[in-house]
Design an enzyme around this catalytic site. Structure first.
Site, PDB file in Angstrom:
ATOM      1  N   ASN A   1       0.798  -1.227   0.000  1.00  0.00           N
ATOM      2  CA  ASN A   1       0.000   0.000   0.000  1.00  0.00           C
ATOM      3  C   ASN A   1       0.831   1.277   0.000  1.00  0.00           C
ATOM      4  O   ASN A   1       0.391   2.302  -0.507  1.00  0.00           O
ATOM      5  CB  ASN A   1      -0.915  -0.033   1.232  1.00  0.00           C
ATOM      6  CG  ASN A   1      -1.477   1.334   1.562  1.00  0.00           C
ATOM      7  OD1 ASN A   1      -2.420   1.799   0.920  1.00  0.00           O
ATOM      8  ND2 ASN A   1      -0.901   1.994   2.558  1.00  0.00           N
TER       9      ASN A   1
ATOM     10  N   SER B   1      -3.936   2.836  -8.637  1.00  0.00           N
ATOM     11  CA  SER B   1      -4.769   4.045  -8.611  1.00  0.00           C
ATOM     12  C   SER B   1      -5.458   4.175  -9.955  1.00  0.00           C
ATOM     13  O   SER B   1      -4.907   3.736 -10.977  1.00  0.00           O
ATOM     14  CB  SER B   1      -3.904   5.283  -8.367  1.00  0.00           C
ATOM     15  OG  SER B   1      -4.626   6.466  -8.688  1.00  0.00           O
TER      16      SER B   1
ATOM     17  N   TYR C   1       3.162   9.933 -11.375  1.00  0.00           N
ATOM     18  CA  TYR C   1       2.334   9.101 -10.487  1.00  0.00           C
ATOM     19  C   TYR C   1       1.542   8.070 -11.313  1.00  0.00           C
ATOM     20  O   TYR C   1       1.497   6.882 -10.961  1.00  0.00           O
ATOM     21  CB  TYR C   1       1.399  10.012  -9.694  1.00  0.00           C
ATOM     22  CG  TYR C   1       0.521   9.310  -8.688  1.00  0.00           C
ATOM     23  CD1 TYR C   1       1.048   8.798  -7.513  1.00  0.00           C
ATOM     24  CD2 TYR C   1      -0.846   9.165  -8.910  1.00  0.00           C
ATOM     25  CE1 TYR C   1       0.242   8.155  -6.587  1.00  0.00           C
ATOM     26  CE2 TYR C   1      -1.662   8.539  -7.990  1.00  0.00           C
ATOM     27  CZ  TYR C   1      -1.125   8.028  -6.823  1.00  0.00           C
ATOM     28  OH  TYR C   1      -1.928   7.395  -5.914  1.00  0.00           O
TER      29      TYR C   1
ATOM     30  N   SER D   1       3.723   5.305 -12.453  1.00  0.00           N
ATOM     31  CA  SER D   1       4.069   4.367 -11.374  1.00  0.00           C
ATOM     32  C   SER D   1       2.910   3.410 -11.097  1.00  0.00           C
ATOM     33  O   SER D   1       3.115   2.219 -10.859  1.00  0.00           O
ATOM     34  CB  SER D   1       4.458   5.127 -10.100  1.00  0.00           C
ATOM     35  OG  SER D   1       3.332   5.678  -9.446  1.00  0.00           O
ATOM     36  N   LYS D   2       1.696   3.918 -11.164  1.00  0.00           N
ATOM     37  CA  LYS D   2       0.541   3.065 -10.844  1.00  0.00           C
ATOM     38  C   LYS D   2       0.211   2.107 -11.999  1.00  0.00           C
ATOM     39  O   LYS D   2      -0.254   0.989 -11.796  1.00  0.00           O
ATOM     40  CB  LYS D   2      -0.663   3.935 -10.477  1.00  0.00           C
ATOM     41  CG  LYS D   2      -0.450   4.728  -9.180  1.00  0.00           C
ATOM     42  CD  LYS D   2      -0.146   3.805  -7.999  1.00  0.00           C
ATOM     43  CE  LYS D   2      -0.061   4.538  -6.686  1.00  0.00           C
ATOM     44  NZ  LYS D   2       0.146   3.630  -5.538  1.00  0.00           N
TER      45      LYS D   2
END
Ligand code: NAP
Length: 248
Positions: free
Chosen positions: A88, A140, A153, A156-157
């Site tokens: 997480n 995400s 971001y 990365s997700k």
């Protein structure tokens, strides 16, 4: 009645705050022994430990493979196994890509991708030996579509969801399930700094008209971690109040 994770040993990365804390609380309430990591907020971690019976905090930077291995060995020495990993821990650095310092891009990739990789690699061996385990990687909706100001971001997700599918393909025959949990906007420290106009704009795009609560994400984490999802692997479970189903 026994809980759904009775006698299970779980590791939750980034359990000191936000979604991770809600996962720690939910898993412990369902009977699991829960080890959770933190990196900076010692006080928050101790508060979770005090409030949640069966939860133990470990200071561990997921970006550092040696620290991850050491934390895993602590868990194995005490409990002998790991049944569940919830990857997480994560960070967000928002800003237009062209203006974003390379170091910020690296920080996002290191915390979100390397941290997830390091923990997945570490628990994989003990899970293989037992031919059993469930890994839940928190991605995400930003990894599903483009959002201005979130290129690093999102990347990365997206990588986390690819990692999930690849690992699931390798691990399926060995008794290990690997899935992604894909939240939309959730009220935590990570989203607290979104300015009001942007927040209103995002809210209008969410079918259910509101941000999610950490408990609504931890309920889905419980499903993926528990035997209730025993025939599900390599999937991405979206928990976003309908954000991703509309185009306007
Ligand atoms: P948060 O409130 O900012 O909490 C982040 C947690 O990660 C904290 O416990 C923090 O520890 C820990 N952490 C950060 N870097 C770490 C590292 N290198 N090693 C170990 N622990 C580390 O975030 P959140 O909103 O709950 O988000 C949790 C996850 O959900 C993240 O992966 C995030 O990308 C994802 N997500 C969040 C949302 C959202 O709207 N909130 C939406 C989609 C996906 P300290 O307390 O010690 O700092």
């Amino acid at each position: 009645m026994p809980g759904r994770l009775e006698d299970r040993v779980a590791i939750v990365t980034g359990g000191s705050r936000g979604i991770g804390r809600a996962v720690v609380e939910r898993f412990a309430a369902e009977g699991a022994k829960v080890w959770f990591t933190y990196i900076r907020h010692e006080e928050a971690a101790r508060e979770v430990e005090a409030a949640v019976p069966g939860a133990v905090a470990i200071l561990c930077d997921g970006r550092d493979p040696a620290a991850v291995e050491a934390a895993l060995q602590t868990v194995l020495a005490r409990d002998g196994r790991v049944d569940i990993l919830v990857n997480n821990a994560g960070v967000a650095h928002n800003g237009l890509f062209a203006m974003m310092p390379a170091d910020n891009v690296r920080q996002v990739l290191d915390a979100n991708v390397l941290g997830t990789v390091n923990w997945a690699r570490a628990v994989f061996r003990p899970m293989l030996l037992r031919k059993s385990g469930s890994i839940v990687n928190v991605a995400s909706v930003a990894g599903l579509f483009g959002l201005p100001g979130q290129v690093a971001y999102s990347m990365s997700k997206g990588a986390i969801m690819s990692l999930t599918r690849g690992l699931a393909a390798e691990a399926g025959g060995k008794g290990i399930r690997v899935n992604s949990l894909v939240p939309g906007f959730v009220d935590t420290d990570m989203t607290a700094s979104i300015p009001s106009p942007a927040r209103r704009n995002y809210r209008e795009r969410i079918v259910m008209g509101r941000f999610g609560r950490p408990e609504e994400v931890s309920a889905a984490a419980l499903f993926l971690a528990s035997d209730e999802s025993s025939y599900i692997t390599g999937q991405a479970l979206v928990v976003d109040g309908g954000l991703s189903v509309t185009v306007i």
